[in-house]
Design an enzyme around this catalytic site. Structure first.
Site, short mmCIF file in Angstrom:
data_model
loop_
_atom_site.label_atom_id
_atom_site.label_comp_id
_atom_site.label_asym_id
_atom_site.label_seq_id
_atom_site.Cartn_x
_atom_site.Cartn_y
_atom_site.Cartn_z
N SER A 188 0.86 -1.19 0.00
CA SER A 188 0.00 0.00 0.00
C SER A 188 0.89 1.22 0.00
O SER A 188 2.06 1.16 0.43
CB SER A 188 -0.89 -0.01 1.25
OG SER A 188 -1.53 1.24 1.43
N TYR A 218 -1.92 -1.30 10.45
CA TYR A 218 -1.96 -1.50 9.00
C TYR A 218 -0.71 -0.92 8.35
O TYR A 218 -0.07 -1.56 7.51
CB TYR A 218 -3.21 -0.83 8.43
CG TYR A 218 -3.43 -1.03 6.95
CD1 TYR A 218 -4.16 -2.12 6.49
CD2 TYR A 218 -2.92 -0.14 6.01
CE1 TYR A 218 -4.37 -2.32 5.13
CE2 TYR A 218 -3.13 -0.32 4.66
CZ TYR A 218 -3.85 -1.40 4.22
OH TYR A 218 -4.06 -1.59 2.87
N LYS A 221 2.13 -3.14 6.42
CA LYS A 221 2.41 -2.94 5.00
C LYS A 221 3.87 -2.53 4.77
O LYS A 221 4.49 -2.95 3.79
CB LYS A 221 1.47 -1.88 4.42
CG LYS A 221 0.01 -2.35 4.34
CD LYS A 221 -0.15 -3.55 3.43
CE LYS A 221 -1.59 -3.95 3.25
NZ LYS A 221 -1.76 -5.13 2.38
#
Length: 272
Positions: free
Chosen positions: A159, A173, A177
């Site tokens: 991402s 998150y 990532k």
């Protein structure tokens, strides 16, 4: 012919988290181009629907219910698929979850739930287990079979959150990532002598069900799209071309790359 370099016809492929969103776009890109694709997903209902839908179009797909946090199950499914296809050419390590709001709400106000002092262990651990450890388990299983097969392509979904700060995105998150991106680079170096390429795609704002599907709301699309240099937020179909490129021989001299596919968000906000 140049177009032959983009061919994946007859390839054996696996896509984790492939029953919806970005993973499903990867599945469609491969299957529509002649690859045999095993869709791995924890959601058995969506999995069944997509296998039926794609199979009815004459595409060679099959489904396996899989939780990527179950490492024994990951190894078992990879062994089954590799044996069934007789080869494993492409693996998309895509499965992931959204951990919820970060330290900022969409309107810019502080979020109590996402503040780091209030971050719950369960929320952190579950996100890391799926979004990072699940990627590790997938790459490990892929490497074992690709080494025996003489090479292959592994593509990791990261991402832009792997390298850009964003208050609306949960801390777990972003950490997962970023970890997945560096893991992909390290694996690329290690596996290069075995003709196994490892690359990552880093999506920006893409309309999927993640985050409760909030990007599907027209007002959200308009407000965020106005800040994206290209003038809109993305759709999962926007990733298909890049997926096919990285899966095929067209990218045979590329490994260890993380390619943003974000409409220019990495560059900054859209000029007035």
């Amino acid at each position: 012919m140049m177009f032959e370099r983009f061919s994946v016809k007859g390839y054996g492929a696996i896509v984790t988290g492939g029953a919806s969103g970005i993973g499903l776009a990867f599945v469609e890109a491969l299957a529509e181009s002649g690859a045999r694709v095993a869709i791995l997903d924890v959601d058995s209902i969506s999995l069944g629907k997509q296998v039926d839908r794609l199979s009815s179009r004459g595409l060679d797909v099959r489904g396996h219910k899989l939780d990527v946090t179950d490492r024994k199950a990951v190894d078992q499914v990879f062994a089954e698929v590799s044996a069934e296809y007789g080869r494993l050419d492409v693996v998309f390590a895509n499965a992931g979850i959204d951990p919820g709001i970060g330290f900022s709400n969409p309107d810019g106000s502080p979020s109590e739930a996402g503040a780091i002092e209030n971050y719950e262990d369960e929320r952190w651990n579950r996100t890391i287990e799926i979004n990072l450890n699940g990627i590790f388990a997938t790459i490990r299983a892929a490497a074992r079979h690709m080494k025996r097969g003489g090479g292959g392509s592994i593509v990791v979904t990261t991402s832009i959150a792997a390298y850009l700060n964003e208050g609306m995105i949960g801390a777990a998150y972003m950490a997962a990532k970023a970890g997945a991106a560096h893991l992909a680079r390290n694996a690329a170096l290690e596996l290069a002598p075995y003709k196994i390429r490892v690359n990552a795609v880093a999506p920006g704002f893409i309309v999927t069900n993640i985050g409760g599907g909030w990007l599907k709301q027209p007002e959200v699309q308009n407000s965020i799209g106005a800040t994206v240099p290209i003038g809109r937020i993305g759709d999962a179909d926007d990733l298909k071309g890049l997926a096919l490129f990285l899966a095929s021989r067209a990218s045979s001299y590329i490994t260890g790359a993380q390619i943003p596919i974000d409409g220019g968000v990495s560059l900054g906000k859209r000029p007035a």
